[in-house]
Design a protein around this motif. Structure first.
Motif, PDB file in Angstrom:
ATOM      1  N   SER A  59       1.255   7.962  -7.836  1.00 49.39           N
ATOM      2  CA  SER A  59       1.721   9.157  -7.136  1.00 49.39           C
ATOM      3  C   SER A  59       2.808   8.890  -6.466  1.00 49.39           C
ATOM      4  CB  SER A  59       0.305   9.576  -6.103  1.00 49.39           C
ATOM      5  OG  SER A  59       0.958  10.488  -5.320  1.00 49.39           O
ATOM      6  N   SER A  60       3.630   9.814  -6.304  1.00 47.98           N
ATOM      7  CA  SER A  60       4.815   9.797  -5.543  1.00 47.98           C
ATOM      8  C   SER A  60       4.896   9.924  -4.209  1.00 47.98           C
ATOM      9  CB  SER A  60       6.153  10.940  -6.075  1.00 47.98           C
ATOM     10  OG  SER A  60       5.315  12.275  -5.709  1.00 47.98           O
ATOM     11  N   ARG A  61       3.676  10.698  -3.618  1.00 48.54           N
ATOM     12  CA  ARG A  61       3.304  10.735  -2.189  1.00 48.54           C
ATOM     13  C   ARG A  61       2.037  10.124  -1.882  1.00 48.54           C
ATOM     14  NH1 ARG A  61       5.848  12.548   1.768  1.00 48.54           N
ATOM     15  NH2 ARG A  61       7.525  13.465   0.615  1.00 48.54           N
ATOM     16  N   LEU A  62       1.806   8.968  -1.506  1.00 47.66           N
ATOM     17  CA  LEU A  62       0.542   8.393  -1.394  1.00 47.66           C
ATOM     18  C   LEU A  62      -0.140   8.278  -0.182  1.00 47.66           C
ATOM     19  CD1 LEU A  62      -1.494   7.281  -3.395  1.00 47.66           C
ATOM     20  CD2 LEU A  62      -0.360   4.882  -3.282  1.00 47.66           C
ATOM     21  N   PRO A  63      -0.850   8.818   0.461  1.00 44.74           N
ATOM     22  CA  PRO A  63      -1.590   8.406   1.442  1.00 44.74           C
ATOM     23  C   PRO A  63      -2.122   6.910   1.727  1.00 44.74           C
ATOM     24  CG  PRO A  63      -2.569  10.609   0.699  1.00 44.74           C
ATOM     25  CD  PRO A  63      -1.757   9.906  -0.395  1.00 44.74           C
ATOM     26  N   ALA A  64      -2.045   6.438   2.921  1.00 46.40           N
ATOM     27  CA  ALA A  64      -2.455   5.006   2.846  1.00 46.40           C
ATOM     28  C   ALA A  64      -3.779   5.005   2.768  1.00 46.40           C
ATOM     29  CB  ALA A  64      -1.937   4.685   4.304  1.00 46.40           C
ATOM     30  N   PHE A 117       5.799  -2.180  15.042  1.00 46.35           N
ATOM     31  CA  PHE A 117       5.603  -1.607  13.807  1.00 46.35           C
ATOM     32  C   PHE A 117       6.879  -2.188  12.854  1.00 46.35           C
ATOM     33  CE2 PHE A 117       8.238   1.628  11.302  1.00 46.35           C
ATOM     34  CZ  PHE A 117       7.439   1.947  10.524  1.00 46.35           C
ATOM     35  N   GLN A 118       7.929  -2.377  13.394  1.00 43.84           N
ATOM     36  CA  GLN A 118       9.167  -3.001  12.748  1.00 43.84           C
ATOM     37  C   GLN A 118       8.726  -4.611  12.022  1.00 43.84           C
ATOM     38  OE1 GLN A 118      12.723  -3.237  15.024  1.00 43.84           O
ATOM     39  NE2 GLN A 118      12.972  -1.131  14.762  1.00 43.84           N
ATOM     40  N   ASN A 119       7.911  -5.234  12.790  1.00 37.46           N
ATOM     41  CA  ASN A 119       7.528  -6.635  12.739  1.00 37.46           C
ATOM     42  C   ASN A 119       6.597  -6.476  11.504  1.00 37.46           C
ATOM     43  OD1 ASN A 119       6.917  -9.330  12.903  1.00 37.46           O
ATOM     44  ND2 ASN A 119       5.119  -9.093  14.048  1.00 37.46           N
ATOM     45  N   ARG A 120       5.632  -5.463  11.479  1.00 33.03           N
ATOM     46  CA  ARG A 120       4.480  -5.482  10.480  1.00 33.03           C
ATOM     47  C   ARG A 120       5.096  -4.913   9.202  1.00 33.03           C
ATOM     48  NH1 ARG A 120      -1.120  -3.804  13.601  1.00 33.03           N
ATOM     49  NH2 ARG A 120      -1.821  -3.385  11.438  1.00 33.03           N
ATOM     50  N   MET A 121       5.985  -4.193   9.186  1.00 37.62           N
ATOM     51  CA  MET A 121       6.877  -3.717   8.168  1.00 37.62           C
ATOM     52  C   MET A 121       7.893  -4.790   7.351  1.00 37.62           C
ATOM     53  SD  MET A 121       6.238  -0.558   7.377  1.00 37.62           S
ATOM     54  CE  MET A 121       4.573  -0.971   8.183  1.00 37.62           C
ATOM     55  N   CYS A 122       8.130  -5.704   8.176  1.00 39.44           N
ATOM     56  CA  CYS A 122       9.110  -6.907   7.851  1.00 39.44           C
ATOM     57  C   CYS A 122       8.154  -7.776   6.817  1.00 39.44           C
ATOM     58  CB  CYS A 122       9.805  -7.438   8.860  1.00 39.44           C
ATOM     59  SG  CYS A 122      11.350  -6.631   9.598  1.00 39.44           S
ATOM     60  N   GLN A 123       6.988  -8.030   7.449  1.00 38.44           N
ATOM     61  CA  GLN A 123       6.250  -9.395   6.795  1.00 38.44           C
ATOM     62  C   GLN A 123       6.196  -9.022   5.186  1.00 38.44           C
ATOM     63  OE1 GLN A 123       2.845 -10.095   9.077  1.00 38.44           O
ATOM     64  NE2 GLN A 123       4.041 -10.201  11.061  1.00 38.44           N
ATOM     65  N   PRO A 124       5.584  -7.975   4.581  1.00 43.52           N
ATOM     66  CA  PRO A 124       5.514  -7.698   3.331  1.00 43.52           C
ATOM     67  C   PRO A 124       6.806  -7.778   2.598  1.00 43.52           C
ATOM     68  CG  PRO A 124       4.830  -5.782   4.464  1.00 43.52           C
ATOM     69  CD  PRO A 124       4.912  -6.830   5.373  1.00 43.52           C
ATOM     70  N   ARG A 176       2.574  -1.461  -1.237  1.00 44.07           N
ATOM     71  CA  ARG A 176       1.101  -0.997  -0.774  1.00 44.07           C
ATOM     72  C   ARG A 176       0.783  -1.745   0.403  1.00 44.07           C
ATOM     73  NH1 ARG A 176      -1.795   1.366  -4.720  1.00 44.07           N
ATOM     74  NH2 ARG A 176      -0.550   1.480  -6.808  1.00 44.07           N
ATOM     75  N   GLN A 177       1.275  -2.875   0.797  1.00 40.50           N
ATOM     76  CA  GLN A 177       0.753  -3.478   1.911  1.00 40.50           C
ATOM     77  C   GLN A 177       1.583  -2.638   3.150  1.00 40.50           C
ATOM     78  OE1 GLN A 177      -1.311  -5.925   2.669  1.00 40.50           O
ATOM     79  NE2 GLN A 177      -0.879  -5.925   4.868  1.00 40.50           N
ATOM     80  N   MET A 178       2.879  -2.480   3.013  1.00 47.52           N
ATOM     81  CA  MET A 178       3.335  -1.522   4.083  1.00 47.52           C
ATOM     82  C   MET A 178       2.801  -0.342   4.485  1.00 47.52           C
ATOM     83  SD  MET A 178       7.429  -2.082   2.857  1.00 47.52           S
ATOM     84  CE  MET A 178       8.202  -1.093   3.905  1.00 47.52           C
ATOM     85  N   VAL A 179       2.307   0.138   3.545  1.00 50.92           N
ATOM     86  CA  VAL A 179       1.579   1.571   3.789  1.00 50.92           C
ATOM     87  C   VAL A 179       0.130   1.281   4.438  1.00 50.92           C
ATOM     88  CG1 VAL A 179       0.401   3.403   2.576  1.00 50.92           C
ATOM     89  CG2 VAL A 179       2.630   2.546   1.608  1.00 50.92           C
ATOM     90  N   ARG A 180      -0.346   0.121   3.970  1.00 53.38           N
ATOM     91  CA  ARG A 180      -1.664  -0.257   4.847  1.00 53.38           C
ATOM     92  C   ARG A 180      -1.490  -0.543   6.394  1.00 53.38           C
ATOM     93  NH1 ARG A 180      -3.204  -2.478  -0.249  1.00 53.38           N
ATOM     94  NH2 ARG A 180      -2.367  -4.567   0.396  1.00 53.38           N
ATOM     95  N   GLU A 181      -0.263  -1.266   6.432  1.00 58.27           N
ATOM     96  CA  GLU A 181       0.045  -1.723   7.846  1.00 58.27           C
ATOM     97  C   GLU A 181       0.162  -0.382   8.751  1.00 58.27           C
ATOM     98  OE1 GLU A 181      -0.111  -4.414   9.403  1.00 58.27           O
ATOM     99  OE2 GLU A 181      -0.335  -5.817   7.707  1.00 58.27           O
ATOM    100  N   ALA A 182       0.909   0.622   8.223  1.00 60.55           N
ATOM    101  CA  ALA A 182       1.382   1.880   8.819  1.00 60.55           C
ATOM    102  C   ALA A 182       0.276   2.713   9.128  1.00 60.55           C
ATOM    103  CB  ALA A 182       2.282   2.717   8.220  1.00 60.55           C
ATOM    104  N   ASP A 183      -0.741   2.770   8.152  1.00 54.92           N
ATOM    105  CA  ASP A 183      -2.110   3.324   8.545  1.00 54.92           C
ATOM    106  C   ASP A 183      -2.791   2.762   9.618  1.00 54.92           C
ATOM    107  OD1 ASP A 183      -3.825   5.352   7.423  1.00 54.92           O
ATOM    108  OD2 ASP A 183      -5.262   3.800   7.043  1.00 54.92           O
ATOM    109  N   ALA A 184      -2.825   1.345   9.485  1.00 49.87           N
ATOM    110  CA  ALA A 184      -3.510   0.936  10.612  1.00 49.87           C
ATOM    111  C   ALA A 184      -3.176   1.048  12.036  1.00 49.87           C
ATOM    112  CB  ALA A 184      -3.331  -0.720  10.271  1.00 49.87           C
ATOM    113  N   LEU A 185      -1.754   1.235  12.005  1.00 44.61           N
ATOM    114  CA  LEU A 185      -1.022   1.689  13.510  1.00 44.61           C
ATOM    115  C   LEU A 185      -1.292   2.953  13.685  1.00 44.61           C
ATOM    116  CD1 LEU A 185       2.203  -0.213  12.958  1.00 44.61           C
ATOM    117  CD2 LEU A 185       0.676  -0.943  14.531  1.00 44.61           C
ATOM    118  N   VAL A 213      -4.720   3.880  -0.775  1.00 45.36           N
ATOM    119  CA  VAL A 213      -4.077   2.836  -1.386  1.00 45.36           C
ATOM    120  C   VAL A 213      -5.191   1.488  -1.037  1.00 45.36           C
ATOM    121  CG1 VAL A 213      -2.342   1.001  -1.216  1.00 45.36           C
ATOM    122  CG2 VAL A 213      -1.710   3.548  -0.919  1.00 45.36           C
ATOM    123  N   GLY A 214      -5.763   1.848   0.210  1.00 48.41           N
ATOM    124  CA  GLY A 214      -6.883   0.699   0.804  1.00 48.41           C
ATOM    125  C   GLY A 214      -6.896   0.927   2.207  1.00 48.41           C
ATOM    126  N   ALA A 215      -8.293   0.648   2.330  1.00 50.11           N
ATOM    127  CA  ALA A 215      -8.588   1.116   3.688  1.00 50.11           C
ATOM    128  C   ALA A 215      -7.142   0.356   4.889  1.00 50.11           C
ATOM    129  CB  ALA A 215      -9.964   0.722   4.065  1.00 50.11           C
TER     130      ALA A 215
END
Length: 454
Positions: free
Chosen positions: A2-7, A414-421, A437-446, A10-12
């Motif tokens: 999907s081109s627009r994928l809710p986190a 937020f920036q730190n958690r985006m940078c790691q993956p 996918r990991q970035m999306v999960r991190e954003a959703d967790a925040l 993707v995974g809890a």
């Protein structure tokens, strides 16, 4: 995919007191994070102007080193003459400690008259009432109106249609280059500036050509263990695809996964570990560029003073467009009015006048590389003569900041958690798809975390 994928699918400064006007001393208070925590009672944060008298205008900022000295010069300039300001300046350490202190004082309603804030952090302060709105009529009376700012930046000064910040600068993530190496590589236009690229393969070719010209590396990018660099590069390139990256309250995040994978795939191709190193930390990349072991470096414009001291034939340009739309990742040092329970109208008027007068001094601020946000300064011949600053001034027109939410912005987790993956992908430890996918999960967790000031 999907081109627009809710986190969820993707995974809890060494001298603590410095005279800045004929009438007063500026008090420089350097606070560490430990001191902030020790000073936790809100009453200890109140009334910063009391130490130097009720008539002084209290100002908080986070500018130290070279930027701190330039801020001194600007304050000194607006403090001269019969209409000059009495300024009580407090300098706090950059980072979470600064924003914690600012929030504590504003929550008590007895904060400074004016404070500096990264514009990317405004979404964590305006909705909760931690900063007060500006009076646009007052600003206009002192010569500052919305039309004096690039729309891309001015649009981020508002919450629900009300202006809560006035930008002092735009500080973009750009490219610096060795002019001799770039000339040898055939990357300069007839005027001697970096020629447009226009598509990803052109940037890849540029890296190869620079590596051949230098005999060493092509493009240098320090990202290992850094909490922001990977995000700056990703955010610039992702915005160029035209895709949206939004963080709606409560989530899930709205991210075009196809576009994000396209961007991370390009990042991995560019930093292949051969033509362009993929394993440099920030200081390593900076040292390699200043010692001419690479032809181009991706850095913030704030590194300009350091690079000028290196004595290399230095050029600079806004971050090259390689996807569909021009976009440059930026932030902005801005002025805000921290919340006060019962602000004195005369002091609030002086605070507006102070902000307006400081904007008019921003040619001084530009000497460090920052782009003045107040566009009348950009029109001055003195700014056009600044080299290489004038060559990337148009970055303000296509500025892209972090997506607004309370947990984002300069120095944020937020920036730190985006940078790691992203780091893992560049180091070859994971695929572009898994990193996104990991970035999306991190954003959703925040987004699942409650806003502490809501």
């Amino acid at each position: 995919m999907s081109s627009r994928l809710p986190a969820r699918e993707v995974g809890a400064a060494s001298d603590p007191v410095r005279r800045l006007s004929r009438r007063r001393l500026l008090r420089h208070t350097l606070a560490t994070a430990g001191a902030l925590l020790a000073a936790a009672p809100l009453s200890a944060c109140s009334s910063p102007a009391s130490a130097s008298g009720a008539s002084s205008l209290s100002v908080w900022d986070l500018f130290q080193g070279g930027d701190g000295m330039l801020m001194d010069d600007m304050i000194e300039a607006v403090s001269r003459g019969a209409e000059g300001f009495d300024v009580d300046r407090t300098i706090l350490d950059w980072g979470p400690s600064y924003y914690t202190k600012l929030a504590m004082s504003a929550a008590g309603g007895r904060a400074s008259d004016v404070a500096a804030m990264h514009l990317s952090r405004l979404a964590g302060y305006a909705p909760g009432g931690l900063v007060d709105p500006f009076d646009l009529d007052l600003l206009a009376e002192f010569g500052v109106t919305p039309k004096d700012f690039a729309p891309a930046v001015w649009g981020r000064t508002q919450h629900e249609g009300t202006v809560y910040a006035v930008p002092l600068d735009v500080h973009p993530f750009i490219v610096f280059y060795d002019k001799e190496a770039a000339d040898t590589a055939g990357l300069l236009d007839p005027s001697g500036e970096l020629a447009p690229m226009g598509w990803p393969e052109a940037f890849l070719d540029a890296g190869r050509a620079l590596a051949e010209a230098t005999g060493q590396a092509g493009v240098l990018f320090g990202h290992v263990t850094d909490t922001a660099q990977n995000w700056r590069l990703f955010a610039a390139l992702y915005a160029q695809t035209g895709a949206a990256f939004t963080l709606p309250e409560g989530g899930p995040p709205e991210i075009d996964v196809d576009a994000a994978v396209r961007v991370v795939t390009f990042m991995k191709q560019l930093f292949d570990g051969r033509t362009n190193p993929n394993n440099l930390d920030y200081n390593g990349a900076l040292a390699a560029f200043t010692s001419r072991r690479g032809g181009m470096a991706m850095l913030g414009e704030w590194e300009l003073p350091t690079l000028k001291k290196a004595g290399i034939p230095l050029g600079a340009a806004a971050f090259p467009q390689v996807f569909d739309e021009p976009a440059v990742y930026t932030d902005s040092h801005s002025f805000v009015l921290p919340h006060q329970k019962d602000p004195d109208p005369a002091r609030r008027r002086e605070a507006h006048r102070y902000v307006a007068e400081m904007l008019k001094q921003s040619l001084t601020w530009a000497s460090a590389g920052h782009i003045p946000a107040y566009q009348p300064v950009l029109a001055e011949p003195e700014y056009a003569a600044l080299d290489p600053q004038a060559s990337y001034a148009d970055a303000a027109k296509v500025a892209v900041l972090d997506p607004p939410n309370w947990f984002v912005g300069a120095g944020s987790n937020f920036q730190n958690r985006m940078c790691q993956p992203l780091q893992s992908a560049l180091l070859g430890n994971t695929s572009a798809e898994k990193a996104v996918r990991q970035m999306v999960r991190e954003a959703d967790a925040l987004l699942r975390q409650p806003n502490p000031v809501a």
